[in-house]
Design a protein around this motif. Structure first.
Motif, short mmCIF file in Angstrom:
data_model
loop_
_atom_site.label_atom_id
_atom_site.label_comp_id
_atom_site.label_asym_id
_atom_site.label_seq_id
_atom_site.Cartn_x
_atom_site.Cartn_y
_atom_site.Cartn_z
N ARG A 1 0.85 -1.18 0.00
CA ARG A 1 0.00 0.00 0.00
C ARG A 1 0.90 1.24 0.00
O ARG A 1 2.05 1.18 0.43
CB ARG A 1 -0.85 0.02 1.27
CG ARG A 1 -1.76 -1.15 1.43
CD ARG A 1 -2.98 -0.98 0.60
NE ARG A 1 -4.18 -1.43 1.28
CZ ARG A 1 -5.40 -1.19 0.82
NH1 ARG A 1 -5.58 -0.50 -0.28
NH2 ARG A 1 -6.44 -1.64 1.50
N ILE A 2 0.35 2.36 -0.44
CA ILE A 2 1.12 3.61 -0.49
C ILE A 2 1.75 3.90 0.86
O ILE A 2 2.96 4.16 0.96
CB ILE A 2 0.22 4.80 -0.88
CG1 ILE A 2 -0.33 4.63 -2.29
CG2 ILE A 2 1.00 6.10 -0.75
CD1 ILE A 2 -1.41 5.65 -2.65
N GLU A 3 0.93 3.85 1.91
CA GLU A 3 1.45 4.27 3.21
C GLU A 3 2.49 3.28 3.75
O GLU A 3 3.41 3.68 4.46
CB GLU A 3 0.31 4.48 4.23
CG GLU A 3 -0.44 3.25 4.67
CD GLU A 3 -1.58 2.87 3.71
OE1 GLU A 3 -1.65 3.40 2.58
OE2 GLU A 3 -2.42 2.03 4.13
N THR A 4 2.36 2.01 3.38
CA THR A 4 3.34 1.02 3.83
C THR A 4 4.68 1.27 3.16
O THR A 4 5.73 1.27 3.80
CB THR A 4 2.86 -0.41 3.53
OG1 THR A 4 1.50 -0.54 3.90
CG2 THR A 4 3.70 -1.42 4.30
N ALA A 5 4.65 1.49 1.83
CA ALA A 5 5.88 1.76 1.10
C ALA A 5 6.54 3.03 1.63
O ALA A 5 7.77 3.07 1.84
CB ALA A 5 5.58 1.90 -0.39
N ALA A 6 5.73 4.06 1.84
CA ALA A 6 6.27 5.34 2.30
C ALA A 6 6.93 5.19 3.67
O ALA A 6 8.03 5.69 3.91
CB ALA A 6 5.16 6.40 2.36
N LEU A 7 6.26 4.49 4.57
CA LEU A 7 6.78 4.36 5.93
C LEU A 7 7.97 3.41 6.00
O LEU A 7 8.91 3.66 6.75
CB LEU A 7 5.66 3.96 6.89
CG LEU A 7 4.55 5.02 6.94
CD1 LEU A 7 3.35 4.51 7.73
CD2 LEU A 7 5.07 6.32 7.53
N ALA A 8 7.94 2.35 5.19
CA ALA A 8 9.10 1.44 5.17
C ALA A 8 10.34 2.18 4.67
O ALA A 8 11.41 2.10 5.26
CB ALA A 8 8.80 0.24 4.28
N LEU A 9 10.16 2.93 3.58
CA LEU A 9 11.28 3.68 3.01
C LEU A 9 11.77 4.74 4.00
O LEU A 9 12.98 4.91 4.22
CB LEU A 9 10.79 4.34 1.72
CG LEU A 9 11.76 4.59 0.59
CD1 LEU A 9 12.65 3.39 0.32
CD2 LEU A 9 10.99 4.96 -0.68
N ALA A 10 10.83 5.45 4.63
CA ALA A 10 11.21 6.48 5.61
C ALA A 10 11.94 5.86 6.79
O ALA A 10 12.96 6.40 7.25
CB ALA A 10 9.97 7.23 6.09
N ALA A 11 11.46 4.71 7.27
CA ALA A 11 12.11 4.05 8.41
C ALA A 11 13.54 3.65 8.06
O ALA A 11 14.47 3.82 8.86
CB ALA A 11 11.31 2.82 8.84
N LEU B 1 10.94 -1.57 12.72
CA LEU B 1 11.89 -2.66 12.95
C LEU B 1 11.71 -3.77 11.92
O LEU B 1 12.69 -4.28 11.35
CB LEU B 1 11.65 -3.20 14.36
CG LEU B 1 12.80 -3.79 15.15
CD1 LEU B 1 14.04 -2.94 15.08
CD2 LEU B 1 12.38 -3.98 16.60
N ALA B 2 10.46 -4.13 11.65
CA ALA B 2 10.18 -5.18 10.65
C ALA B 2 10.67 -4.74 9.27
O ALA B 2 11.28 -5.53 8.54
CB ALA B 2 8.69 -5.51 10.61
N ALA B 3 10.43 -3.49 8.92
CA ALA B 3 10.85 -3.00 7.60
C ALA B 3 12.38 -3.06 7.47
O ALA B 3 12.92 -3.45 6.44
CB ALA B 3 10.36 -1.58 7.37
N LEU B 4 13.06 -2.67 8.54
CA LEU B 4 14.53 -2.68 8.53
C LEU B 4 15.07 -4.09 8.35
O LEU B 4 15.92 -4.35 7.50
CB LEU B 4 15.06 -2.09 9.83
CG LEU B 4 15.04 -0.57 9.88
CD1 LEU B 4 14.94 -0.06 11.30
CD2 LEU B 4 16.28 -0.01 9.21
N LEU B 5 14.59 -5.03 9.16
CA LEU B 5 15.12 -6.38 9.09
C LEU B 5 14.69 -7.08 7.82
O LEU B 5 15.45 -7.85 7.22
CB LEU B 5 14.74 -7.18 10.34
CG LEU B 5 15.70 -7.03 11.52
CD1 LEU B 5 17.11 -7.51 11.15
CD2 LEU B 5 15.77 -5.64 12.07
N ALA B 6 13.47 -6.79 7.35
CA ALA B 6 13.01 -7.39 6.08
C ALA B 6 13.92 -6.93 4.94
O ALA B 6 14.31 -7.73 4.08
CB ALA B 6 11.56 -7.00 5.80
N ALA B 7 14.27 -5.65 4.93
CA ALA B 7 15.15 -5.14 3.87
C ALA B 7 16.52 -5.81 3.94
O ALA B 7 17.10 -6.17 2.91
CB ALA B 7 15.29 -3.62 3.98
N GLU B 8 17.02 -6.01 5.15
CA GLU B 8 18.32 -6.68 5.29
C GLU B 8 18.26 -8.12 4.82
O GLU B 8 19.17 -8.61 4.16
CB GLU B 8 18.81 -6.59 6.74
CG GLU B 8 19.15 -5.15 7.13
CD GLU B 8 19.74 -5.03 8.51
OE1 GLU B 8 20.15 -6.05 9.08
OE2 GLU B 8 19.78 -3.90 9.01
#
Lengths: 240, 240
Positions: A219-229, B227-234
């Motif tokens: 989703r837009i907000e998931t992509a935005a927040l994952a990238l921001a994080a 945290l999930a986004a960070l570890l998923a990306a790694e």
């Protein structure tokens, strides 16, 4: 953390007044009494321990006890351009962007965007920024920019070293995790239906890199927040 | 992406039947007609292109055209233990965890947790998993474990190399971005009021590392997803 309240004008004197939603919070939700101590902020980057002095029906007067520069910002600016999702999800996105440290959020107009927020919706988003800032401790308000056309957004910030567009790609994506030198970061996230080929080409021609966030459709907000994080963590790690 | 529907039992024959919410979606929201082609999944990791054959009031029969293993999972398992937030935020957390690739989500009971979800709430969370999977393309359903006591959760998975607890700390946090070898990752996120000193000590004694996500106070769901986004990306970056 002591309950925080936002004062909508610079705190420069030895007193301050809360009104509107903030006064309501203090008076009717927290049921403050004279003598109670709180923390005020005005968006300047400072915090102001304060003491409740007088309560009226819809306003409160406080005495400023101190002023402290308390910086909970990222070491460098993080700008997030995003095609806003609809409804509740817009508010979620704004709230989480504030928590993650995004400096400025720019609503993007893209080929497949849904309607842009109207003036009333933008006002509500401003309120969401204040509430998220109260909760997470930021003393500078995230800016919400005017809706900007995609072409114009990707052409701007030509001197920003790190500019990343979320885009699923077949070729191996630029590594998302890599040493990030101090300096501003710009991120771009397109609408639910995806960016058009032309939009992706415009960005790449302007020097943006595409970043894939994995094989799942976000989703837009998931992509935005994952990238921001991700970028926020990299900026925090490199520090100033 | 072609609209996806979940079949609540293994698809093993040349036909399948949709019922309940999924049938409602097909019949009344998408208004499918015989001959329409869709994609089915049953949680096994496979996708099944299928054709609508017959429609009844609240069920639909489909013919299976093909079966394909389509894996959109992370290269290694990502387990997320989290003290569930209240209300809407619970659903939001589950939905985003699915999108980000979390393999298993364990509700944690901590000293400062709010009440655990009851049976009805857990059922709604299961529905949220299915809907998020339909939308993001995952063909394996994220598992939602039984509520587990903090002490028990941190003592489990003793052989998992990467175990990280979100906890603001004064000393420099373990670098959150570092080469991650393939293998399961366990994450733990405490409640709004924070983990008790004893809880943090228990985790550290069991070999967990604490991870700070910056100076801002994050909501449970924000910390969990960052945290999930960070570890998923790694994990994605390191591959299988």
């Amino acid at each position: 953390m002591t309950v925080r309240y936002f004062v909508d004008e610079p705190i420069t004197r030895e007193t301050a007044t809360l009104s509107g939603s903030e006064a309501h919070h203090l008076l009717h939700v927290m049921r403050a009494k004279p003598g109670d101590e709180v923390v005020l902020f005005d968006g300047s980057g400072e915090e102001f321990p304060a003491r409740v002095e007088a309560l009226r029906r819809s306003e409160a007067d406080l005495i400023i006890l101190d002023r402290q520069r308390v910086d909970r910002e990222l070491p460098s600016p993080l700008i997030l351009g995003v095609a806003l999702p609809k409804g509740d999800r817009q508010r979620w996105l704004v709230e989480k962007a504030v928590e993650l440290g995004v400096t400025r959020l720019i609503p993007l107009e893209t080929a497949r965007s849904v309607a842009q927020p109207d003036a009333k919706a933008v006002q509500r988003l401003g309120r969401a920024v204040i509430e998220a800032s109260k909760q997470c401790g930021r003393n500078r308000l995230m800016e919400i920019g005017l809706p900007t056309a995609w072409r114009e957004f990707v052409a701007s910030a030509a001197d920003t070293r790190i500019r990343l567009v979320a885009h699923p790609s077949n070729q191996s994506a630029a590594p998302i995790l890599r040493p990030v030198l101090p300096g501003p970061v710009c991120l771009a996230v397109g609408p639910e239906g995806g960016l058009s080929d032309e939009e992706v080409e415009q960005a790449v021609r302007c020097g943006w890199e595409t970043i894939s966030l994995g094989p799942r459709i976000l989703r837009i907000e998931t992509a935005a927040l994952a990238l921001a994080a991700l970028l926020a963590a990299e900026l925090e790690e490199r520090g100033t």
